[in-house]
Each structure stands twice: as structure tokens, then as C-alpha cells.
Design an enzyme around this catalytic site. Structure first.
Site, mmCIF file in Angstrom:
data_model
loop_
_atom_site.group_PDB
_atom_site.id
_atom_site.type_symbol
_atom_site.label_atom_id
_atom_site.label_comp_id
_atom_site.label_asym_id
_atom_site.label_seq_id
_atom_site.Cartn_x
_atom_site.Cartn_y
_atom_site.Cartn_z
ATOM 1 N N TYR A 136 -10.023 6.770 6.316
ATOM 2 C CA TYR A 136 -9.450 5.387 6.279
ATOM 3 C C TYR A 136 -10.702 4.801 6.834
ATOM 4 O O TYR A 136 -10.527 3.993 7.869
ATOM 5 C CB TYR A 136 -8.364 5.342 7.251
ATOM 6 C CG TYR A 136 -7.558 4.099 7.133
ATOM 7 C CD1 TYR A 136 -6.871 3.617 5.898
ATOM 8 C CD2 TYR A 136 -7.068 3.449 8.419
ATOM 9 C CE1 TYR A 136 -6.141 2.384 6.006
ATOM 10 C CE2 TYR A 136 -6.258 2.195 8.442
ATOM 11 C CZ TYR A 136 -5.722 1.804 7.325
ATOM 12 O OH TYR A 136 -5.094 0.755 7.102
ATOM 13 N N HIS A 141 -10.975 -2.707 4.643
ATOM 14 C CA HIS A 141 -9.786 -2.222 3.965
ATOM 15 C C HIS A 141 -8.633 -1.987 5.201
ATOM 16 O O HIS A 141 -7.604 -2.538 4.985
ATOM 17 C CB HIS A 141 -9.716 -0.709 3.335
ATOM 18 C CG HIS A 141 -8.379 -0.204 2.864
ATOM 19 N ND1 HIS A 141 -7.864 -0.926 1.936
ATOM 20 C CD2 HIS A 141 -7.899 1.000 3.405
ATOM 21 C CE1 HIS A 141 -6.789 -0.251 1.647
ATOM 22 N NE2 HIS A 141 -6.775 1.131 2.422
ATOM 23 N N ARG A 150 0.965 -5.174 9.192
ATOM 24 C CA ARG A 150 1.526 -5.428 10.625
ATOM 25 C C ARG A 150 1.435 -6.736 11.039
ATOM 26 O O ARG A 150 2.335 -7.627 10.901
ATOM 27 C CB ARG A 150 0.695 -4.327 11.382
ATOM 28 C CG ARG A 150 1.381 -3.181 11.133
ATOM 29 C CD ARG A 150 0.317 -1.869 12.202
ATOM 30 N NE ARG A 150 -0.991 -2.137 12.069
ATOM 31 C CZ ARG A 150 -1.674 -1.228 11.163
ATOM 32 N NH1 ARG A 150 -0.927 -0.408 10.584
ATOM 33 N NH2 ARG A 150 -2.947 -1.193 11.024
ATOM 34 N N ASP A 241 -6.965 7.604 -5.301
ATOM 35 C CA ASP A 241 -5.804 8.006 -4.417
ATOM 36 C C ASP A 241 -4.648 7.115 -4.831
ATOM 37 O O ASP A 241 -4.375 5.994 -4.042
ATOM 38 C CB ASP A 241 -5.937 7.798 -2.992
ATOM 39 C CG ASP A 241 -5.211 8.228 -2.285
ATOM 40 O OD1 ASP A 241 -4.284 9.006 -2.575
ATOM 41 O OD2 ASP A 241 -5.270 7.861 -0.902
ATOM 42 N N TYR A 252 6.003 5.427 6.211
ATOM 43 C CA TYR A 252 4.709 5.735 7.137
ATOM 44 C C TYR A 252 4.885 5.627 8.573
ATOM 45 O O TYR A 252 3.911 6.190 9.259
ATOM 46 C CB TYR A 252 3.614 5.078 6.442
ATOM 47 C CG TYR A 252 3.442 3.504 7.257
ATOM 48 C CD1 TYR A 252 2.182 3.541 8.209
ATOM 49 C CD2 TYR A 252 4.338 2.496 7.341
ATOM 50 C CE1 TYR A 252 2.149 2.155 9.015
ATOM 51 C CE2 TYR A 252 4.035 1.323 7.985
ATOM 52 C CZ TYR A 252 2.790 1.010 8.762
ATOM 53 O OH TYR A 252 2.743 0.137 9.574
ATOM 54 N N LYS A 261 1.852 9.027 -1.443
ATOM 55 C CA LYS A 261 0.424 9.465 -1.586
ATOM 56 C C LYS A 261 0.090 10.613 -2.543
ATOM 57 O O LYS A 261 -0.953 10.848 -2.795
ATOM 58 C CB LYS A 261 -0.504 9.320 -0.462
ATOM 59 C CG LYS A 261 -0.345 8.193 0.349
ATOM 60 C CD LYS A 261 -1.642 7.316 0.170
ATOM 61 C CE LYS A 261 -1.708 6.113 1.153
ATOM 62 N NZ LYS A 261 -2.776 5.398 0.586
ATOM 63 N N THR A 357 -10.040 3.805 1.137
ATOM 64 C CA THR A 357 -10.338 2.846 -0.135
ATOM 65 C C THR A 357 -11.686 2.151 0.518
ATOM 66 O O THR A 357 -11.757 1.866 1.596
ATOM 67 C CB THR A 357 -9.026 1.791 0.011
ATOM 68 O OG1 THR A 357 -7.956 2.376 -0.110
ATOM 69 C CG2 THR A 357 -9.401 0.806 -1.030
HETATM 70 CA CA CA Z 1 -6.232 6.908 0.589
#
Ligand code: CA
Length: 423
Positions: A136, A141, A150, A241, A252, A261, A357
Site C-alpha cells: 500500500y 493513494h 475515514r 488488483d 475491512y 480483493k 495502487t
Molecule cells: Ca491493492
């Protein structure tokens, strides 16, 4: 300098201007024809070269590679030979196919089982990934998603600039470009509902990523330093993805993505070696605050790779929705692998590590529809006037990636994903 990436090299095989696959690339993949079992291959221009046939005809003698390695449905046994062997193989392939080698040309052209037109063959999944990690590592991103999922004031969680955040994904659903994926079903919780519902995802998305493949295993209990990390990395490919945002949003917390995913992640068919990408190495973003010693590194570990994403509704032209670049990544591969193994976690040949990403700093460089359409508030227009905030059934997602400097282009080709209705 490594002769295989000399921009003046030319092949006796035709290479169109703008091709991702000049003789300086020499990627590895797995293909089959209508009659053959899967073989390892490389590609120059639009010609797929059967490495098993090439070895059987004696062109790869002297490398100490058993031809049987190329007569297998994955590249894992080739990569297991190590980076030095793969490097020697690339060099030998350049010698065979460079334009002065008319003797090799005449011998190869007289055989009918070595060269194939790319459109006439089927490209298969290049590696069997035992394990798959999804990082990540794009600051942009992570910030965008933090704002949307959030709290804009605390978009980046406190750990983000101290470690390359990642999770262990699922390798069984990693498939090759061209595989159609049905819209996943799952639990979603609509904003106006107290209770979750079971439904096809209404927010199916792509994530523009690049993945690296490891070519050298480690023992449980050992770690890989940032200095040694690239000895373990054989090459890279494009990675889509697929993500179901509505399923993700509900599931999540607290352990991260699960069913949102793992219903299909697509890879491009050609593994482009780090050796071929060497001319495109560049410094990454400045990391502030300073990272812990095990994440420090010397040299440049980012790569200047242009990345584009297109959506093609059925029967229409493709529309570009994103133009990003891998160079924006905050955490580099060496740091990702050092972090992955710092606790003694072992790695295997063929493991796949996705970047996360790849979003750039400007809205046209965002690497997912979630960000491009900003949670549905800025939908993208298609040629027929319809709009996309996410991906519709029968849409095709096309990702392309390439490196370019004067006189030299090395690319990945594309990863193509068609979305079919839920079943
Ligand atoms: Ca991903």
C-alpha cells in the site's frame, strides 16, 4: 554497461516503432499454441520465441540449462536457477537475435517450431505464485483513500511513513490477462440501511499496480537487507488488483481486505527483468521522517514506468481514465522485501509482491476509480455519453506500462480484464 540494454542494438526480427518489446527487453513468459503443451518463451516485436524449441535445436548450449526447464507450464523452474542464469540466458538470446547474426537467422528461419506470431498464440499465467503480498506504498493513494474511507484530518494512519503497509493476499485467484471476471457478490451495507444485504457489488473497481516476482528463496528465520533485496527480485509485471469497494468498506475493519480483493487479480503475461529496466532507474521521493535502519537504502530503487488505464465499454473505443507513473511510489521494492522478511518470514521463488495502487499527485494520475471519480462525485464520461463512477458489466479494463527515453522503449504490454455480470 550491460550490452543487452544498449540502445543501438537491433534485431533481425521486425520491431515496430513504439513496440514494448525491442531486443533490449527480452521478457519471459509462458505460451501455448493449439498443438503444443505450454513452453517458456521470450518476445521480440510481435514474434513469440519458443525457448524450449530453441534449446532443443542447440541454440542455448553452453549455458548449462536443462532444456526441460522450458518445457513447463510456469517460469518458476527457470527463475529458480537464479538471477545469474537468467542474465546469461538474456545475453545469449540477444546474441542469437541481434541483426549481425545472419547465421542464426538463417538456421532459425528454416525451422517451423521456434517463431510464432503473437496474435496466434495463447499467453498463460507466467508464474505460480505460492504467496502473494499486496503493499500500500503510494502516499497519494493512501492519503486519498484515508480521506474518503475515514477522516480527512487524519487521512494517513500514524504507521504509514514508518513501514511499508501490506497484507497477505490470496494467490489462487491470480490469473493472466484476458481472463474474464464475474462481478463478485457479497455482504454490503448501504448507507441508508441498518443491516447488511447480500448483493452483487455495486462499486467494482480496479487498482493500477505493478508486481515484482522473487527468484531466490530464503530460509525461515532469515532476513533480506535492502542492499541484497534486488538479488532476490527477478522482474516485474502489470497487476490489476480488482476491488469491490462496497464489500471492502463493510468488511475491512479490523483485519483489512478479505473477500473484496480475492475474486480475481490479473497479471500481464510477460515478466520484464530488472536488468531490462536498469536504464530507467531513478531516485524515489524523499522519505521524511527518517526511516528505521533496516529500511534505509543506498542507490536508486524507483523506476520511471509510465502507466495508463483505459476503460472500453462493449462495442466502443477505449477511453483513458488514468496516466500515472511507478516513480511516485513512496516505498521501493528493496524496502518492501526487507520489511516483508525482517521478522524472519521466508520467501519462495515465484512469490508475487504487488506495489499497491500507483496514484500520482494529480487527479489524472489516480490509479483507481474510487479516486478518479472521487467516491462517485466526479464520474467519467464514456464515448456513448454514459458515465462511470465504477466499472460496469461488459466493460473491459486495459492497463499498459512502458519505460521510454530517447532511442529506447521497454514495456510490459498490457493487462486486460473484462467484467461479466454476477452469476
Ligand atoms: Ca491493492
Amino acid at each position: 554497461m550491460d550490452k543487452t540494454i544498449n540502445s543501438s542494438l537491433r534485431s533481425w526480427l521486425p520491431v515496430e516503432k513504439g513496440s514494448d518489446f525491442p531486443i533490449q527487453n527480452i521478457p519471459f513468459g509462458i505460451f501455448r499454441t493449439g498443438v503444443n503443451s505450454p513452453h517458456a518463451a521470450t518476445r521480440i516485436g510481435n514474434t513469440v520465441i519458443d525457448l524450449f524449441a530453441l534449446a532443443e535445436h542447440g541454440f542455448l548450449e553452453g549455458l548449462g540449462i536443462n532444456p526441460g526447464i522450458f518445457n513447463f507450464k510456469y517460469l518458476n523452474p527457470l527463475f529458480e536457477l537464479g538471477k545469474q542464469s537468467c542474465r546469461a540466458l538474456r545475453k545469449q538470446l540477444v546474441l542469437i537475435f541481434e541483426d549481425q547474426n545472419t547465421a542464426a537467422r538463417d538456421r532459425i528461419m528454416s525451422e517451423n517450431d521456434i517463431l510464432f506470431d503473437e496474435p496466434a498464440v495463447h499467453m498463460l499465467l507466467p508464474v505460480k505464485a505460492g504467496d502473494y503480498t499486496d503493499f500500500y506504498s503510494s502516499l497519494e493513494h493512501a492519503t486519498n483513500v484515508g480521506i474518503m474511507f475515514r477522516d480527512p484530518a487524519h487521512a494517513l494512519l500514524p504507521n504509514w511513513k514508518h513501514l511499508p503497509v501490506g497484507y497477505h493476499g490470496r494467490s489462487s485467484s491470480i490469473v493472466v490477462s484476458g481472463t474474464s471476471i464475474h462481478r463478485p457478490k457479497g455482504q454490503i451495507k448501504p448507507a441508508d440501511s441498518e443491516m447488511p444485504v447480500f448483493s452483487p457489488s455495486r462499486e467494482l473497481d480496479f487498482e493500477l499496480e505493478i508486481a515484482f516476482i522473487t527468484g531466490k528463496k530464503t530460509a525461515l528465520g532469515s532476513s533480506v537487507s535492502t542492499a541484497d533485496a534486488e538479488d532476490h527480485i527477478i522482474g516485474m509485471l502489470l497487476f490489476n488488483d480488482l476491488s469491490a469497494r462496497d464489500i471492502q468498506r463493510w468488511e475491512y475493519v479490523p483485519l483489512g481486505p478479505f473477500l473484496s480483493k480475492n475474486f480475481g487479480s490479473l497479471v500481464s503475461p510477460w515478466v520484464v527483468t530488472l536488468d531490462a529496466l536498469e536504464p530507467f532507474r531513478i531516485p524515489g521521493p524523499v522519505q521524511e521522517p527518517e526511516v528505521l535502519p533496516y529500511l534505509k537504502f543506498k542507490g536508486d530503487h524507483n523506476f520511471d514506468i509510465h502507466l495508463d488505464v483505459f476503460i472500453q465499454p462493449e462495442g466502443q473505443h477505449e477511453t483513458r481514465v488514468c496516466h500515472s507513473n511507478y516513480k511516485f511510489m513512496y516505498w521501493n521494492m528493496a524496502q518492501q522485501l526487507a520489511h516483508q522478511t525482517v521478522n524472519g518470514c521466508n520467501i519462495n521463488v515465484g512469490d508475487l509482491y504487488a506495489s499497491g495502487t500507483v496514484s500520482g499527485p494529480t487527479p489524472d494520475a489516480f490509479g483507481s476509480m474510487l479516486e478518479i471519480a472521487w467516491k462517485g462525485t466526479k464520474p467519467v464520461k464514456m464515448p456513448d455519453g454514459t458515465e462511470r463512477s465504477f466499472i460496469n458489466d461488459h466493460d473491459t479494463i486495459i492497463m499498459r506500462g512502458y519505460c521510454e527515453k530517447p532511442g529506447l522503449r521497454v514495456g510490459f504490454g498490457e493487462v486486460v480484464t473484462k467484467i461479466m455480470p454476477a452469476v
